[in-house]
Design a protein around this motif. Structure first.
Motif, PDB file in Angstrom:
ATOM      1  N   GLU A  30       0.830  -1.205   0.000  1.00 29.57           N
ATOM      2  CA  GLU A  30       0.000   0.000   0.000  1.00 29.57           C
ATOM      3  C   GLU A  30       0.868   1.260   0.000  1.00 29.57           C
ATOM      4  OE1 GLU A  30      -3.999  -1.608   2.263  1.00 29.57           O
ATOM      5  OE2 GLU A  30      -2.258  -1.040   3.476  1.00 29.57           O
ATOM      6  N   MET A  31       1.947   1.227   0.748  1.00 26.84           N
ATOM      7  CA  MET A  31       2.864   2.374   0.751  1.00 26.84           C
ATOM      8  C   MET A  31       3.514   2.525  -0.621  1.00 26.84           C
ATOM      9  SD  MET A  31       2.504   3.873   3.598  1.00 26.84           S
ATOM     10  CE  MET A  31       3.850   5.028   3.577  1.00 26.84           C
ATOM     11  N   ALA A  32       3.895   1.401  -1.232  1.00 29.77           N
ATOM     12  CA  ALA A  32       4.475   1.459  -2.578  1.00 29.77           C
ATOM     13  C   ALA A  32       3.441   1.970  -3.582  1.00 29.77           C
ATOM     14  CB  ALA A  32       4.983   0.082  -2.988  1.00 29.77           C
ATOM     15  N   ALA A  33       2.178   1.605  -3.364  1.00 30.09           N
ATOM     16  CA  ALA A  33       1.115   2.068  -4.262  1.00 30.09           C
ATOM     17  C   ALA A  33       0.948   3.577  -4.201  1.00 30.09           C
ATOM     18  CB  ALA A  33      -0.195   1.373  -3.920  1.00 30.09           C
ATOM     19  N   LEU A  34       1.163   4.178  -3.028  1.00 28.62           N
ATOM     20  CA  LEU A  34       1.095   5.639  -2.931  1.00 28.62           C
ATOM     21  C   LEU A  34       2.031   6.296  -3.939  1.00 28.62           C
ATOM     22  CD1 LEU A  34       1.009   6.426   0.892  1.00 28.62           C
ATOM     23  CD2 LEU A  34      -0.829   6.762  -0.762  1.00 28.62           C
ATOM     24  N   ILE A  35       3.214   5.716  -4.076  1.00 30.25           N
ATOM     25  CA  ILE A  35       4.201   6.252  -5.012  1.00 30.25           C
ATOM     26  C   ILE A  35       3.816   5.900  -6.446  1.00 30.25           C
ATOM     27  CG2 ILE A  35       6.619   6.137  -5.740  1.00 30.25           C
ATOM     28  CD1 ILE A  35       7.224   5.509  -2.707  1.00 30.25           C
ATOM     29  N   ALA A  36       3.521   4.628  -6.675  1.00 29.83           N
ATOM     30  CA  ALA A  36       3.195   4.171  -8.032  1.00 29.83           C
ATOM     31  C   ALA A  36       1.960   4.868  -8.596  1.00 29.83           C
ATOM     32  CB  ALA A  36       2.995   2.655  -8.046  1.00 29.83           C
ATOM     33  N   LEU A  37       0.993   5.142  -7.756  1.00 25.72           N
ATOM     34  CA  LEU A  37      -0.243   5.798  -8.191  1.00 25.72           C
ATOM     35  C   LEU A  37      -0.122   7.315  -8.227  1.00 25.72           C
ATOM     36  CD1 LEU A  37      -2.747   3.634  -6.121  1.00 25.72           C
ATOM     37  CD2 LEU A  37      -2.402   3.570  -8.609  1.00 25.72           C
ATOM     38  N   GLN A  38       1.055   7.805  -7.865  1.00 24.92           N
ATOM     39  CA  GLN A  38       1.317   9.245  -7.823  1.00 24.92           C
ATOM     40  C   GLN A  38       0.278   9.967  -6.971  1.00 24.92           C
ATOM     41  OE1 GLN A  38       1.566  10.281 -12.000  1.00 24.92           O
ATOM     42  NE2 GLN A  38       3.667   9.553 -12.112  1.00 24.92           N
ATOM     43  N   ALA A  39       0.004   9.384  -5.812  1.00 21.20           N
ATOM     44  CA  ALA A  39      -1.029   9.910  -4.924  1.00 21.20           C
ATOM     45  C   ALA A  39      -0.758  11.349  -4.514  1.00 21.20           C
ATOM     46  CB  ALA A  39      -1.155   9.026  -3.691  1.00 21.20           C
ATOM     47  N   GLN A 101     -10.001   3.167  -3.945  1.00 25.54           N
ATOM     48  CA  GLN A 101     -10.255   1.844  -4.527  1.00 25.54           C
ATOM     49  C   GLN A 101      -8.946   1.194  -4.959  1.00 25.54           C
ATOM     50  OE1 GLN A 101     -13.161   3.242  -7.402  1.00 25.54           O
ATOM     51  NE2 GLN A 101     -14.762   2.078  -6.364  1.00 25.54           N
ATOM     52  N   GLN A 102      -8.062   1.966  -5.532  1.00 27.66           N
ATOM     53  CA  GLN A 102      -6.776   1.417  -5.963  1.00 27.66           C
ATOM     54  C   GLN A 102      -5.914   1.040  -4.760  1.00 27.66           C
ATOM     55  OE1 GLN A 102      -6.040   4.899  -8.422  1.00 27.66           O
ATOM     56  NE2 GLN A 102      -5.907   3.567 -10.231  1.00 27.66           N
ATOM     57  N   LEU A 103      -5.940   1.852  -3.723  1.00 26.52           N
ATOM     58  CA  LEU A 103      -5.111   1.578  -2.549  1.00 26.52           C
ATOM     59  C   LEU A 103      -5.562   0.319  -1.817  1.00 26.52           C
ATOM     60  CD1 LEU A 103      -4.621   5.193  -1.157  1.00 26.52           C
ATOM     61  CD2 LEU A 103      -2.849   3.702  -2.141  1.00 26.52           C
ATOM     62  N   VAL A 104      -6.870   0.118  -1.673  1.00 28.51           N
ATOM     63  CA  VAL A 104      -7.323  -1.064  -0.924  1.00 28.51           C
ATOM     64  C   VAL A 104      -7.069  -2.354  -1.683  1.00 28.51           C
ATOM     65  CG1 VAL A 104      -9.030   0.246   0.413  1.00 28.51           C
ATOM     66  CG2 VAL A 104      -9.754  -0.969  -1.647  1.00 28.51           C
TER      67      VAL A 104
END
Length: 132
Positions: A30-39, A101-104
């Motif tokens: 989830e932390m990596a997704a913050l970066i990958a999704l350009q949150a 939705q993407q993060l969960v």
């Protein structure tokens, strides 16, 4: 909970943090997704400011802890409603919901508490926005 301005990036980031914490923990994916999704760019906040909001949400939940950490991450309906009402801009609602939705799903599994939070967001935010 800390107060953030109505329709602010911080209010949106808090909702994203709640989605990440809904299952009782934030995993590495989830932390990596913050970066990958350009949150941070999507909200928009600096990465440091985004992490500050995430930390603040965690601290606020700990302060209000009644039992174990997992149950602390579940806000009651009135508290969640109040936080969701801080975002009334339709575009900000849509982008925040999409991000949540993407993060969960970032860890390849959507826990029941994560799904419930996203469903509550969708229900709350698909109702017409009331004038302030």
């Amino acid at each position: 909970m800390r107060a953030y301005p109505h329709n602010s990036p911080q209010a949106a980031a808090r909702v994203a943090a709640l989605a990440m914490l809904a299952d009782g923990h934030v995993c590495r994916s989830e932390m990596a997704a913050l970066i990958a999704l350009q949150a941070s760019a999507r909200l928009p906040l600096t990465p440091l400011a985004l992490h500050g909001v995430l930390q603040g949400v965690s601290e606020d939940l700990l302060v209000s802890a009644r039992a174990d950490w997992g149950s602390t991450c579940r806000l009651d309906a009135p508290a969640l409603h109040a936080l969701l009402e801080e975002i009334s801009d339709p575009a900000l609602r849509a982008s925040t919901l999409a991000l949540c939705q993407q993060l969960v799903h970032a860890d390849g599994h959507c826990a029941p508490d994560e799904q419930l939070l996203v469903e509550r967001m969708r229900e709350r935010w698909t109702q017409p926005v009331r004038a302030l």
